[in-house]
Design a protein around this motif. Structure first.
Motif, PDB file in Angstrom:
ATOM      1  N   ALA A 342      72.669  21.071  38.133  1.00  0.00           N
ATOM      2  CA  ALA A 342      71.800  21.786  36.771  1.00  0.00           C
ATOM      3  C   ALA A 342      71.693  21.331  36.215  1.00  0.00           C
ATOM      4  O   ALA A 342      72.793  20.263  35.974  1.00  0.00           O
ATOM      5  CB  ALA A 342      72.603  22.876  35.969  1.00  0.00           C
ATOM      6  N   ALA A 343      70.824  20.733  34.674  1.00  0.00           N
ATOM      7  CA  ALA A 343      70.798  20.071  33.887  1.00  0.00           C
ATOM      8  C   ALA A 343      72.031  20.431  33.130  1.00  0.00           C
ATOM      9  O   ALA A 343      72.255  21.722  32.206  1.00  0.00           O
ATOM     10  CB  ALA A 343      69.949  20.072  32.872  1.00  0.00           C
ATOM     11  N   ARG A 344      72.497  19.402  32.085  1.00  0.00           N
ATOM     12  CA  ARG A 344      73.845  19.704  31.830  1.00  0.00           C
ATOM     13  C   ARG A 344      74.093  18.785  30.365  1.00  0.00           C
ATOM     14  O   ARG A 344      72.570  18.100  30.001  1.00  0.00           O
ATOM     15  CB  ARG A 344      75.048  18.301  32.628  1.00  0.00           C
ATOM     16  N   THR A 345      74.637  18.767  29.588  1.00  0.00           N
ATOM     17  CA  THR A 345      74.653  18.220  28.354  1.00  0.00           C
ATOM     18  C   THR A 345      75.429  18.151  28.164  1.00  0.00           C
ATOM     19  O   THR A 345      76.562  17.871  28.373  1.00  0.00           O
ATOM     20  CB  THR A 345      74.550  19.912  26.527  1.00  0.00           C
ATOM     21  N   ILE A 472      67.587  13.890  20.723  1.00  0.00           N
ATOM     22  CA  ILE A 472      67.094  13.839  22.321  1.00  0.00           C
ATOM     23  C   ILE A 472      67.859  13.410  23.318  1.00  0.00           C
ATOM     24  O   ILE A 472      67.612  13.557  24.414  1.00  0.00           O
ATOM     25  CB  ILE A 472      65.873  12.575  22.156  1.00  0.00           C
ATOM     26  N   GLU A 473      69.549  13.973  23.005  1.00  0.00           N
ATOM     27  CA  GLU A 473      70.379  13.468  23.795  1.00  0.00           C
ATOM     28  C   GLU A 473      70.118  14.912  24.603  1.00  0.00           C
ATOM     29  O   GLU A 473      70.661  14.259  26.000  1.00  0.00           O
ATOM     30  CB  GLU A 473      71.865  14.033  23.192  1.00  0.00           C
ATOM     31  N   SER A 474      70.175  16.105  24.520  1.00  0.00           N
ATOM     32  CA  SER A 474      69.862  16.890  25.528  1.00  0.00           C
ATOM     33  C   SER A 474      69.136  17.078  26.871  1.00  0.00           C
ATOM     34  O   SER A 474      69.398  16.784  27.995  1.00  0.00           O
ATOM     35  CB  SER A 474      69.426  18.607  25.411  1.00  0.00           C
ATOM     36  N   PHE A 477      70.176  13.556  29.105  1.00  0.00           N
ATOM     37  CA  PHE A 477      71.579  13.729  29.388  1.00  0.00           C
ATOM     38  C   PHE A 477      71.196  14.516  31.502  1.00  0.00           C
ATOM     39  O   PHE A 477      70.958  14.925  32.247  1.00  0.00           O
ATOM     40  CB  PHE A 477      72.383  15.174  28.773  1.00  0.00           C
ATOM     41  N   ALA A 478      69.584  16.108  30.453  1.00  0.00           N
ATOM     42  CA  ALA A 478      69.265  16.497  31.615  1.00  0.00           C
ATOM     43  C   ALA A 478      68.629  15.168  31.891  1.00  0.00           C
ATOM     44  O   ALA A 478      68.227  16.750  33.415  1.00  0.00           O
ATOM     45  CB  ALA A 478      68.000  17.430  30.406  1.00  0.00           C
ATOM     46  N   LEU A 479      67.363  14.859  32.264  1.00  0.00           N
ATOM     47  CA  LEU A 479      66.671  14.137  32.835  1.00  0.00           C
ATOM     48  C   LEU A 479      67.904  13.128  33.573  1.00  0.00           C
ATOM     49  O   LEU A 479      67.657  12.266  35.340  1.00  0.00           O
ATOM     50  CB  LEU A 479      65.912  13.225  31.873  1.00  0.00           C
ATOM     51  N   GLU A 480      68.918  12.675  33.152  1.00  0.00           N
ATOM     52  CA  GLU A 480      70.325  11.835  33.795  1.00  0.00           C
ATOM     53  C   GLU A 480      70.269  12.151  35.278  1.00  0.00           C
ATOM     54  O   GLU A 480      71.482  11.824  36.435  1.00  0.00           O
ATOM     55  CB  GLU A 480      70.842  11.069  32.439  1.00  0.00           C
ATOM     56  N   ASP A 481      70.123  13.761  34.707  1.00  0.00           N
ATOM     57  CA  ASP A 481      71.589  14.397  35.762  1.00  0.00           C
ATOM     58  C   ASP A 481      70.057  15.514  36.457  1.00  0.00           C
ATOM     59  O   ASP A 481      71.498  16.024  37.582  1.00  0.00           O
ATOM     60  CB  ASP A 481      72.308  15.757  34.659  1.00  0.00           C
ATOM     61  N   LEU A 499      59.464  13.478  24.982  1.00  0.00           N
ATOM     62  CA  LEU A 499      60.611  13.471  25.713  1.00  0.00           C
ATOM     63  C   LEU A 499      61.017  14.540  26.324  1.00  0.00           C
ATOM     64  O   LEU A 499      61.424  15.263  26.859  1.00  0.00           O
ATOM     65  CB  LEU A 499      61.712  12.144  25.282  1.00  0.00           C
ATOM     66  N   PRO A 500      61.727  15.151  24.983  1.00  0.00           N
ATOM     67  CA  PRO A 500      61.917  16.704  25.251  1.00  0.00           C
ATOM     68  C   PRO A 500      61.255  17.797  26.159  1.00  0.00           C
ATOM     69  O   PRO A 500      61.554  18.416  27.054  1.00  0.00           O
ATOM     70  CB  PRO A 500      62.735  17.065  23.608  1.00  0.00           C
ATOM     71  N   ARG A 501      60.158  17.778  25.649  1.00  0.00           N
ATOM     72  CA  ARG A 501      59.108  18.034  26.338  1.00  0.00           C
ATOM     73  C   ARG A 501      58.769  18.055  27.724  1.00  0.00           C
ATOM     74  O   ARG A 501      58.559  19.278  28.678  1.00  0.00           O
ATOM     75  CB  ARG A 501      57.732  18.234  25.679  1.00  0.00           C
ATOM     76  N   ARG A 502      58.630  16.507  27.795  1.00  0.00           N
ATOM     77  CA  ARG A 502      58.390  16.163  29.278  1.00  0.00           C
ATOM     78  C   ARG A 502      59.505  16.319  30.218  1.00  0.00           C
ATOM     79  O   ARG A 502      59.475  16.475  31.783  1.00  0.00           O
ATOM     80  CB  ARG A 502      58.407  14.717  29.312  1.00  0.00           C
TER      81      ARG A 502
END
Length: 759
Positions: A342-345, A472-474, A477-481, A499-502
């Protein structure tokens, strides 16, 4: 239970309060085993004797300690029956015997000679004969001499304890015969400055020895590899550890830390040894060295007082143990890592992609598997070693808490490790270790890296943009994870607005493998997103639509520099914008695909992208790898299931033609092998007529039978085949000829007509 006391073998019998008058190895113990000749015992015996020799040869007051010896002391006779320590006591008895008789000592006057075995009458008699009839002091082969004596019984060659004793005597002789035995004897017998000592814990009035043996789980076997290594290590570090900090803590507070990680045998020796081996290798890397060979020799070299960093290394090892005292490592690492997808923060743990079977406790992984291999691969990988070393560096220099700062720094390190599969090698570990420790302690500051350069540059870029746009941190991190990207965002424009939308669209689209068949089509509809796999550009990497092949998507979206992914980034961004409209993912992908196909059909321009976008069968390859003739993606392609052309693969055009025709087993299932420039034919079974795809149409190889030739001529006349070629209408494009009619439909109509004519 009585209080323990430190004693030596020479002082054990008749020394101190004189309560112990003899030592007898009880019946419940097994045979003496330190003289066995198998490779493992041979190595242990050699290492143990080297520790003893070093302790006796040194003129240092510290000496070495051999842990506890437990024993039941019989009231009246003063007989000590060891429950734990049989192996060490027997070896010490044989070493005292050897040095004493070589030094000319009268054995009859030595109290320590009251040492015997109750396990076998033969072993008891052998011990008595050794003391009563020692060899001459200058005997060059003591074991040969013993076997030649009249008192040596022939049947003793079948007694395992006696044979082990003889092997030990021979090894002692090999190790000590050139030493000054007189000096060594005085050193081993010196009660004021004991060279070799142990803790004696006598046990009185606690039941029968057999019961005590069971209660205390006495080993009755040779020293474990850890016990031998620890004894030698304590001797090595004695000059730089005068307070014996290491020796005291490893038997105390550190043992409590390791107890929850014990194996099924309820012993922590293996776990302690693995952690020590890990720390020694880390220290070697700190010295800029890669060492191989026995850990004992490596430790001796590392902690030699002539090594200018020896004290620093010892301090590091002690700190690396101390830091877990009173701490639950599992709870600590659970704050840092998770194996979930799951995506993380920044507020929670991050996925540790290298963790197998959900094992994200790096300390547990280290003490359980360090040194184990699967083939040539370390189970506790280089990446996990670097992450654990980074956590230790942070705990030593910054804070023992696992806060957001440490998570963020470990995130950068994790990303660098996952992007550096080609760079992570043993010879690069010293440089990589230094770098991860700097990042753990100071953050990402240096612009010289031992890791993948493109990933390092992207980490710097992400850090700079996040500093300006923390919102844009969230999304980052969501993409990185995600398991596809694993820290790499080179396929994304780091635009704070999009970026957040994509990121949300990417997680939805790629998180469900059921979407993958349409994802490849949608990306192709936007741009030729594939990545060249080699400098010659013979092959290209696409994502795949089946079987959950993450590696193919990683190769497309997560490997390489930002410059190399410009085309891919454009295609991905456009596709994600379509998905991000709020509609179901499949709706957005289908709309993008349909729009692209309509535009091509209106313009009547059909290139290779059109065909791969339209026909799902042309994207069935499990590897996502395509080879193009002359290094070009065009009308001659090989679609690979595996990564090489010497395995069976598909020609995507012929596969689509065969499937669209619906003739089924009237033609051979078209599988091929060989180079991409080789001929690939679809063969009709009845006649052997063959068809292959050419740049300008379909070539037909006629059948051999005359009746089939007439049928072929009939089809040729109807369809306009000339000189064995079924042409595909084309017109000039910017670089190449482009089809102006769908060649898959033309090819399908061709083989349908051939099959209908009985071919």
């Amino acid at each position: 239970m009585n209080e323990s006391r430190i004693t030596t073998f020479a002082q054990l019998i008749g020394g101190g309060d004189g309560a112990i008058k003899r030592v007898e190895i009880p019946l419940i113990q097994r045979d003496y085993a330190q003289g066995r000749t198998d490779p493992a015992t041979t190595q242990i015996r050699s290492a143990f004797l080297e520790v003893l020799r070093a302790a006796l040869s040194a003129n240092e007051p510290q000496g070495i300690g051999l842990d506890f010896v437990y024993g039941d002391v019989e009231t009246g006779s003063g007989t000590l029956r060891p429950l734990d320590g049989q192996q060490r006591l027997t070896t010490l008895f044989l070493l005292h015997w050897y040095l004493a008789h070589r030094a000319g000592v009268d054995l009859a006057s030595e109290a320590w000679t009251e040492f015997t075995y109750a396990t076998r009458a033969s072993a008891r008699l052998f011990c008595a004969r050794l003391v009563g009839f020692p060899p001459p002091a200058d005997c060059e082969a003591p074991t040969d001499w013993i076997r030649d004596q009249s008192w040596y019984q022939y049947v003793w060659r079948h007694d395992p304890t006696i044979q082990s004793m003889l092997t030990m005597i021979e090894t002692i002789h090999q190790r000590f015969h050139e030493e000054d035995v007189t000096q060594l004897w005085y050193r081993i017998a010196d009660a004021d400055r004991p060279a070799v000592s142990f803790h004696l814990l006598p046990i009185n009035e606690m039941g029968a020895p057999e019961d005590l043996y069971i209660k205390m789980n006495s080993r009755g076997k040779p020293l474990t590899p850890f016990e031998n290594f620890k004894a030698r290590l304590e001797a090595d570090i004695a000059p730089i550890d005068p307070r014996k900090t290491f020796a005291h803590r490893i038997d105390g507070a550190w043992a409590d830390t390791f107890w929850p990680y014990r194996g099924n045998d309820d012993i922590i020796d293996d776990e302690l040894l693995r952690y020590l081996r890990f720390l020694i290798e880390i220290c070697e890397w700190k010295d800029g060295r890669i060492e191989q060979g026995p850990i004992e020799a490596r430790a001796e070299k590392l902690f030699d007082e002539r090594n200018p960093r020896a004290r620093d290394h010892l301090a590091y090892v002690i700190d690396a143990f101390d830091t877990w005292t009173g701490v639950d490592p599992s709870a600590y690492f659970s704050q840092l890592f998770t194996s979930g997808r799951a995506a993380r923060t920044s507020a929670g743990p991050m996925p540790l992609f290298s963790a197998s079977e959900g094992r994200t406790d790096l300390f547990d992984n280290c003490v359980s598997t360090y040194g184990d291999t699967r083939g040539a691969t370390r189970v506790f990988s280089f990446g996990q070693q670097l992450l654990l070393a980074a956590a230790l560096a942070y705990r030593r220099s910054v804070s023992i808490e696992a806060g957001s700062e440490l998570r963020e720094r470990l995130r950068v390190i994790r990303n660098l490790i996952d992007a550096s599969e080609n760079e992570i090698r043993l010879d690069r570990m010293p440089a990589m270790l230094a770098e991860v420790e700097r990042i753990a302690v100071d953050g990402l500051t240096d612009e010289v890296t031992a890791f993948n350069r493109a990933q390092f540059d992207d980490e710097l870029l992400k850090a700079r943009i996040r500093a300006i746009h923390p919102e844009i941190e969230s999304a980052v991190f969501a993409l990185e994870d995600t398991v596809i990207l694993r820290g790499s965002l080179v396929a994304f424009e780091l635009d704070p607005e999009s970026l957040p939308r994509r990121a949300e669209a990417f997680v939805r689209a790629f998180g469900d493998t059921a979407n993958w068949t349409q994802l490849t089509a949608a990306l192709l509809a936007v741009a030729p997103y594939a990545r060249p796999r080699d400098r010659e550009r013979r092959s290209f990497q696409f994502g795949v639509g089946q079987d959950g092949n993450l590696a193919s998507w990683r190769a497309v979206l997560a490997i390489g520099s930002r410059d190399a992914l410009s085309q891919t980034r454009r295609a991905l961004g456009a596709m994600l914008d379509e998905v991000a409209t709020g509609e179901p993912v499949e709706t957005g992908l289908s709309a993008l695909r349909s729009r692209s196909l309509r535009e091509a059909e209106l313009e009547r321009e059909f290139d290779w992208r059109y065909y791969l976008t339209k026909y799902d069968s042309m994207r069935e390859g499990k590897s996502g790898i395509y080879f193009g003739h002359n290094g070009e993606l065009g009308y001659s392609l090989c679609m690979l299931n595996k990564s090489q052309l010497n395995s069976h693969y598909r020609d995507p055009y012929l596969l689509a033609v065969w499937k669209e025709s619906g003739i089924g087993d009237l033609a051979d299932d078209p599988w091929f092998t060989g180079y991409e420039w080789g001929e690939r034919w679809l063969t009709l079974r009845r006649s052997g007529t063959r068809v292959r795809c050419r740049a300008n149409g379909y070539e037909i190889a006629p059948p051999s039978g005359s009746e089939h030739r007439r049928a072929l001529e009939s089809v040729a006349t109807k369809l306009g085949v000339r000189d064995g070629l079924m042409p595909v209408p084309q017109r000039a494009g910017e670089r190449h000829m482009l089809d102006s009619a769908d060649r898959i439909k033309i090819g399908a109509d061709l083989i349908t007509a051939l099959a209908a004519e009985g071919l």
